[in-house]
Scaffold this active site. Sequence first.
Site, PDB file in Angstrom:
ATOM      1  N   GLY A  46      32.550  15.525  11.717  1.00 28.94           N
ATOM      2  CA  GLY A  46      34.001  15.680  11.772  1.00 28.94           C
ATOM      3  C   GLY A  46      34.669  14.330  11.627  1.00 28.94           C
ATOM      4  O   GLY A  46      34.038  13.295  11.861  1.00 28.94           O
ATOM      5  N   GLN A  51      41.027   7.883  12.288  1.00 27.53           N
ATOM      6  CA  GLN A  51      39.786   7.099  12.305  1.00 27.53           C
ATOM      7  C   GLN A  51      39.643   6.221  11.057  1.00 27.53           C
ATOM      8  O   GLN A  51      38.849   5.283  11.050  1.00 27.53           O
ATOM      9  CB  GLN A  51      38.563   8.018  12.458  1.00 27.53           C
ATOM     10  CG  GLN A  51      38.500   8.690  13.837  1.00 27.53           C
ATOM     11  CD  GLN A  51      37.304   9.596  13.978  1.00 27.53           C
ATOM     12  OE1 GLN A  51      37.339  10.746  13.578  1.00 27.53           O
ATOM     13  NE2 GLN A  51      36.227   9.069  14.533  1.00 27.53           N
ATOM     14  N   CYS A  93      30.831   9.922  18.702  1.00 29.43           N
ATOM     15  CA  CYS A  93      32.054   9.674  17.944  1.00 29.43           C
ATOM     16  C   CYS A  93      31.817   8.516  16.988  1.00 29.43           C
ATOM     17  O   CYS A  93      31.303   7.479  17.398  1.00 29.43           O
ATOM     18  CB  CYS A  93      33.207   9.347  18.895  1.00 29.43           C
ATOM     19  SG  CYS A  93      34.781   9.114  18.034  1.00 29.43           S
ATOM     20  N   LEU A  94      32.214   8.697  15.742  1.00 29.27           N
ATOM     21  CA  LEU A  94      32.026   7.632  14.748  1.00 29.27           C
ATOM     22  C   LEU A  94      32.832   6.389  15.112  1.00 29.27           C
ATOM     23  O   LEU A  94      32.515   5.298  14.645  1.00 29.27           O
ATOM     24  CB  LEU A  94      32.411   8.134  13.355  1.00 29.27           C
ATOM     25  CG  LEU A  94      31.516   9.267  12.797  1.00 29.27           C
ATOM     26  CD1 LEU A  94      32.096   9.814  11.504  1.00 29.27           C
ATOM     27  CD2 LEU A  94      30.082   8.788  12.590  1.00 29.27           C
ATOM     28  N   HIS A 135      37.401  18.011  19.857  1.00 26.69           N
ATOM     29  CA  HIS A 135      37.196  16.551  19.777  1.00 26.69           C
ATOM     30  C   HIS A 135      38.155  15.942  18.741  1.00 26.69           C
ATOM     31  O   HIS A 135      38.775  14.904  18.993  1.00 26.69           O
ATOM     32  CB  HIS A 135      35.728  16.306  19.399  1.00 26.69           C
ATOM     33  CG  HIS A 135      35.348  14.882  19.134  1.00 26.69           C
ATOM     34  ND1 HIS A 135      34.450  14.188  19.924  1.00 26.69           N
ATOM     35  CD2 HIS A 135      35.707  14.014  18.151  1.00 26.69           C
ATOM     36  CE1 HIS A 135      34.298  12.969  19.441  1.00 26.69           C
ATOM     37  NE2 HIS A 135      35.046  12.832  18.359  1.00 26.69           N
ATOM     38  N   GLU A 136      38.299  16.607  17.600  1.00 21.69           N
ATOM     39  CA  GLU A 136      39.168  16.076  16.535  1.00 21.69           C
ATOM     40  C   GLU A 136      40.645  16.188  16.896  1.00 21.69           C
ATOM     41  O   GLU A 136      41.422  15.263  16.639  1.00 21.69           O
ATOM     42  CB  GLU A 136      38.910  16.801  15.205  1.00 21.69           C
ATOM     43  CG  GLU A 136      37.480  16.759  14.679  1.00 21.69           C
ATOM     44  CD  GLU A 136      36.852  15.386  14.645  1.00 21.69           C
ATOM     45  OE1 GLU A 136      37.584  14.377  14.632  1.00 21.69           O
ATOM     46  OE2 GLU A 136      35.617  15.312  14.652  1.00 21.69           O
ATOM     47  N   HIS A 139      41.628  13.392  18.963  1.00 22.21           N
ATOM     48  CA  HIS A 139      41.895  12.152  18.211  1.00 22.21           C
ATOM     49  C   HIS A 139      43.355  12.082  17.767  1.00 22.21           C
ATOM     50  O   HIS A 139      43.968  11.015  17.772  1.00 22.21           O
ATOM     51  CB  HIS A 139      41.011  12.071  16.954  1.00 22.21           C
ATOM     52  CG  HIS A 139      39.656  11.463  17.172  1.00 22.21           C
ATOM     53  ND1 HIS A 139      39.484  10.182  17.645  1.00 22.21           N
ATOM     54  CD2 HIS A 139      38.412  11.958  16.955  1.00 22.21           C
ATOM     55  CE1 HIS A 139      38.169   9.913  17.712  1.00 22.21           C
ATOM     56  NE2 HIS A 139      37.499  10.978  17.301  1.00 22.21           N
TER      57      HIS A 139
HETATM   58  O1  GNR Z   1      29.780  13.195  14.075  1.00 23.99           O
HETATM   59  C1  GNR Z   1      30.230  13.625  15.141  1.00 23.99           C
HETATM   60  N1  GNR Z   1      29.446  14.388  15.933  1.00 23.99           N
HETATM   61  C2  GNR Z   1      29.899  15.078  17.032  1.00 23.99           C
HETATM   62  C3  GNR Z   1      28.968  15.606  17.914  1.00 23.99           C
HETATM   63  C4  GNR Z   1      29.365  16.319  19.013  1.00 23.99           C
HETATM   64  C5  GNR Z   1      30.714  16.508  19.250  1.00 23.99           C
HETATM   65  C6  GNR Z   1      31.663  15.982  18.399  1.00 23.99           C
HETATM   66  C7  GNR Z   1      31.260  15.275  17.294  1.00 23.99           C
HETATM   67  S1  GNR Z   1      32.453  14.635  16.209  1.00 23.99           S
HETATM   68  C8  GNR Z   1      31.614  13.267  15.567  1.00 23.99           C
HETATM   69  C9  GNR Z   1      32.403  12.617  14.453  1.00 23.99           C
HETATM   70  C10 GNR Z   1      33.696  12.055  15.003  1.00 23.99           C
HETATM   71  O2  GNR Z   1      33.772  11.027  15.610  1.00 23.99           O
HETATM   72  N2  GNR Z   1      34.764  12.772  14.838  1.00 23.99           N
HETATM   73  O3  GNR Z   1      35.931  12.364  15.338  1.00 23.99           O
HETATM   74 NI    NI Z   2      35.398  11.172  17.092  1.00 25.56          NI
END
Ligand code: GNR
Ligand code: NI
Length: 173
Positions: A46, A51, A93-94, A135-136, A139
């Site tokens: 995601g 980001q 999270c990236l 999660h997104e 952000h």
């Molecule tokens: O790559 C991602 N893996 C992930 C694993 C578990 C819960 C959420 C994520 S999102 C993350 C990529 C990211 O940072 N998205 O904002």
């Molecule tokens: Ni993230």
Amino acid sequence: MAIKKIITEPNKLLRKISLPVENVGKKEQQLMDDMLDTMYAANGIGLAAIQIGVPKNVVVIDLNKDNKKLPMFFVNPKITSKSKSLKKYEEGCLSIPNLFAEIERPSECEIQYLDYFGKEKTLTANGLLATCIQHEVDHLKGILFIDYLSKLKKDIILKKLSKQKIDQKRLVI
Ligand code: GNR
Ligand code: NI
């Protein structure tokens, strides 16, 4: 088609509130394409526009990262309902590389959004998709998954990060 640089902590942009998209046109589709390329290149599932430094309510998700087959695009996503039941997932999270933690969130949610073509859609998500969407959407509000951890856990993380990199001393979370 371009791979952009992913912003990582510490960076105050990650705390910025993203703004709604007024119109889904060529420019916005270009942004979504770039986000998808960037996400695939980083092996993520995601990515939120902030980001890559763009404070707009745009999210891309592809849970099937290995064969790049199921890209999903969400413009102006709104969570319209969340289940009472919760589920723990190990999140990463990236924007916080190499850090993983179990986070508890509603196991199902319903979202309203515009698709790649600006068409209004709704979706009921469960499993990893539900976690990833939440999660997104976080952000877009400047929220990171580490914000859900106890102060003790955050402190442990800070210690670990500071051992890896001296310049992480100023990391504010
Ligand atoms: O790559 C991602 N893996 C992930 C694993 C578990 C819960 C959420 C994520 S999102 C993350 C990529 C990211 O940072 N998205 O904002
Ligand atoms: Ni993230």
